[in-house]
Design a protein around this motif. Structure first.
Motif, PDB file in Angstrom:
ATOM      1  N   THR A 174       0.836  -1.200   0.000  1.00 17.99           N
ATOM      2  CA  THR A 174       0.000   0.000   0.000  1.00 17.99           C
ATOM      3  C   THR A 174       0.871   1.249   0.000  1.00 17.99           C
ATOM      4  N   ALA A 175       0.334   2.308  -0.613  1.00 22.26           N
ATOM      5  CA  ALA A 175       1.062   3.578  -0.727  1.00 22.26           C
ATOM      6  C   ALA A 175       0.111   4.722  -0.410  1.00 22.26           C
ATOM      7  N   SER A 176       0.618   5.721   0.286  1.00 23.13           N
ATOM      8  CA  SER A 176      -0.214   6.886   0.601  1.00 23.13           C
ATOM      9  C   SER A 176      -0.546   7.681  -0.658  1.00 23.13           C
ATOM     10  N   ASP A 211      10.701  10.793  -2.570  1.00 17.35           N
ATOM     11  CA  ASP A 211      10.451   9.466  -3.149  1.00 17.35           C
ATOM     12  C   ASP A 211       8.987   9.072  -3.028  1.00 17.35           C
ATOM     13  N   SER A 212       8.334   9.508  -1.967  1.00 13.24           N
ATOM     14  CA  SER A 212       6.911   9.236  -1.814  1.00 13.24           C
ATOM     15  C   SER A 212       6.100  10.028  -2.836  1.00 13.24           C
ATOM     16  N   ALA A 213       6.524  11.256  -3.099  1.00 16.17           N
ATOM     17  CA  ALA A 213       5.812  12.093  -4.070  1.00 16.17           C
ATOM     18  C   ALA A 213       5.923  11.534  -5.487  1.00 16.17           C
ATOM     19  N   THR A 214       7.074  10.937  -5.824  1.00 19.01           N
ATOM     20  CA  THR A 214       7.250  10.333  -7.155  1.00 19.01           C
ATOM     21  C   THR A 214       6.754   8.887  -7.203  1.00 19.01           C
ATOM     22  N   LEU A 215       6.508   8.313  -6.035  1.00 21.83           N
ATOM     23  CA  LEU A 215       6.183   6.898  -5.832  1.00 21.83           C
ATOM     24  C   LEU A 215       7.382   5.984  -6.101  1.00 21.83           C
ATOM     25  N   MET A 216       8.575   6.578  -6.222  1.00 17.81           N
ATOM     26  CA  MET A 216       9.761   5.746  -6.343  1.00 17.81           C
ATOM     27  C   MET A 216       9.984   4.918  -5.087  1.00 17.81           C
ATOM     28  N   ILE A 240      -2.918   2.415  -4.013  1.00 11.52           N
ATOM     29  CA  ILE A 240      -2.973   3.713  -3.336  1.00 11.52           C
ATOM     30  C   ILE A 240      -4.031   3.618  -2.239  1.00 11.52           C
ATOM     31  N   HIS A 241      -3.591   3.860  -1.022  1.00 12.36           N
ATOM     32  CA  HIS A 241      -4.466   3.752   0.156  1.00 12.36           C
ATOM     33  C   HIS A 241      -4.271   5.021   0.992  1.00 12.36           C
ATOM     34  N   LYS A 298      -7.190   2.388  -4.470  1.00 12.56           N
ATOM     35  CA  LYS A 298      -7.300   2.540  -5.921  1.00 12.56           C
ATOM     36  C   LYS A 298      -5.964   2.204  -6.562  1.00 12.56           C
ATOM     37  N   ALA A 299      -6.012   1.901  -7.836  1.00 16.77           N
ATOM     38  CA  ALA A 299      -4.780   1.604  -8.578  1.00 16.77           C
ATOM     39  C   ALA A 299      -3.998   2.895  -8.802  1.00 16.77           C
ATOM     40  N   PRO A 300      -2.670   2.826  -8.821  1.00 19.63           N
ATOM     41  CA  PRO A 300      -1.875   4.032  -9.094  1.00 19.63           C
ATOM     42  C   PRO A 300      -2.020   4.492 -10.537  1.00 19.63           C
ATOM     43  N   ASP A 301      -2.024   5.799 -10.741  1.00 22.35           N
ATOM     44  CA  ASP A 301      -2.066   6.399 -12.073  1.00 22.35           C
ATOM     45  C   ASP A 301      -0.634   6.453 -12.609  1.00 22.35           C
ATOM     46  N   HIS A 302      -0.323   5.642 -13.604  1.00 22.20           N
ATOM     47  CA  HIS A 302       1.053   5.560 -14.082  1.00 22.20           C
ATOM     48  C   HIS A 302       1.484   6.810 -14.837  1.00 22.20           C
ATOM     49  N   ARG A 303       0.539   7.621 -15.282  1.00 23.86           N
ATOM     50  CA  ARG A 303       0.929   8.900 -15.889  1.00 23.86           C
ATOM     51  C   ARG A 303       1.471   9.841 -14.809  1.00 23.86           C
TER      52      ARG A 303
END
Length: 392
Positions: A174-176, A211-216, A240-241, A298-303
């Motif tokens: 999970t990711a914020s 890194d959290s902002a880029t999701l890296m 994304i949670h 929800k799924a992450p937006d890859h764009r």
């Protein structure tokens, strides 16, 4: 009583670990401490926790550290530089080493601890991202325990306790969603450093917040999960949670799904990393699901998060490419923190560096260190070129 060494004691993981040592003085004692450059806070920690050995990463700061500890009796052994960090990591009095050093700088001290037979409470994801091909064989050779401390990997590790071997089918990390979770993707070209540092759920160091902002951070965690839990990349997914209550989930062979839940607070996974296989009673507020009301996914937006796909591609390619991606990311984030590049330049630089790299399929430690240095140089070279040619 568990004797611990703490690598990176002045960072976020380090200071929270020492909070727990102070809270449970009958369970934990500190043998060694290290910091890269925060000599003032390190000296305060040394006076309070009285370790046997202390290292400062920047060798030129050793005289200042010695001066700040004037009059302390007994004075701990004071060492410096990478060699000093490795000395602390391998100190014979320690049983468990908490690796809280940020970035690839934690790799060599972690390897020193493994070779010394220490169990590792791993809070440095880059150690496995860059060094997985070297680290995992050594873990098996020396028979040490690798206990994840990152909240997501700790959650998976906790869910797996008692699960029969071979039963794990899938992992969800999970990711914020980070600072730009609610931004439209079209607005990201306006993102400033101040914007990127406004994490919605956590208070963390500057690098991990970017890194959290880029999701890296989640991309690196995908690679780390591959090494820790032995799953192929197509069985490791990201969700994304926004509430950051479900810290990760696993699916088992019979389709059962297990999750670990808790307030967004790193003290719990750190405590479990220190105390495993035990569970220690805490005075903390328990989770109140009624108060929360709802949890969403929800799924992450890859764009919006191209770095996530770059991490999957690097992990699947394997060899030295994850090390290149990690080093390039550290270098690019450093440039962004200096406001020398724009937010969207980070993934563009990473992609270009990865495209330039000739992958070494089965790297040695020397290979990993060489490509790490190469990738950092490439980021600097690309950033110095005309933005219209390189970053547009």
């Amino acid at each position: 009583m568990q004797a611990i060494t703490l690598l990176g004691s002045t960072g976020s993981i380090g200071t929270q670990t020492l909070d727990l040592v102070a809270q449970y003085p009958e369970r934990f004692r500190v043998v060694g401490l290290t910091s890269y450059s925060n000599v003032t806070l390190l000296a305060e920690q040394v006076r309070r926790f009285r370790p046997q050995i202390v290292a400062i990463g920047r060798e030129e700061l050793l005289p200042e550290l010695r001066s700040l500890l004037t009059g302390m009796r007994p004075l701990p052994e004071l060492v410096a530089g990478t060699e000093g960090l490795c000395q602390v990591a391998a100190h014979p009095a320690a049983q468990r080493v908490v690796t809280g050093i940020v970035g690839c700088a934690g790799l060599l001290p972690t390897l020193a601890a493994i070779r010394a037979g220490k169990d590792i409470a791993l809070a440095n994801k880059e150690t496995l991202v860059a060094g997985g091909p070297v680290v995992l064989p050594l873990v098996r050779e020396y028979g040490v325990k690798l206990i994840p401390v990152d909240s997501e990997h700790s959650a998976i590790f906790q869910c797996l306790q008692g699960v029969p071997p071979g039963s794990l089918r899938r992992i969800w990390l999970t990711a914020s969603g980070g600072a730009f979770r609610d931004w439209p993707v079209e607005k990201l070209n306006q993102a400033t450093l101040a914007d990127a540092l406004k994490h919605p759920n956590w208070v963390m160091g500057r690098k991990i917040t970017i890194d959290s902002a880029t999701l890296m951070n989640k991309g690196l965690e995908v690679i780390e999960a591959h090494w820790l839990f032995g799953l192929d990349y197509d069985r490791i997914e990201v969700l994304i949670h926004p509430q950051s209550i479900v810290h990760s989930l696993i699916e088992l062979a019979d389709t059962s799904v297990l999750a670990q839940l808790g307030w967004p607070d790193m003290h719990l996974p750190i405590l479990y990393g220190l105390s495993w296989p035990e569970r220690l009673a805490t005075p903390w507020d328990p989770l109140d699901l009624v108060k929360l009301g709802s949890l969403t996914f929800k799924a992450p937006d890859h764009r919006k998060y191209p770095c996530l796909q770059l991490a999957y591609a690097a992990g699947q390619a394997g060899g030295t490419l994850p090390a290149v991606l990690n080093a390039a990311n550290e270098a690019a984030v450093a440039l962004f923190l200096q406001e020398r590049i724009r937010f969207l330049d980070i993934p563009r630089l990473l992609e270009q560096v990865c495209e330039r790299h000739q992958v070494i399929p089965a790297p040695s430690l020397e290979d990993i260190l060489e490509v790490d240095a190469w990738a950092r140089q490439q980021v600097e070279l690309l950033a110095q070129q005309a933005p219209a040619q390189v970053l547009a």
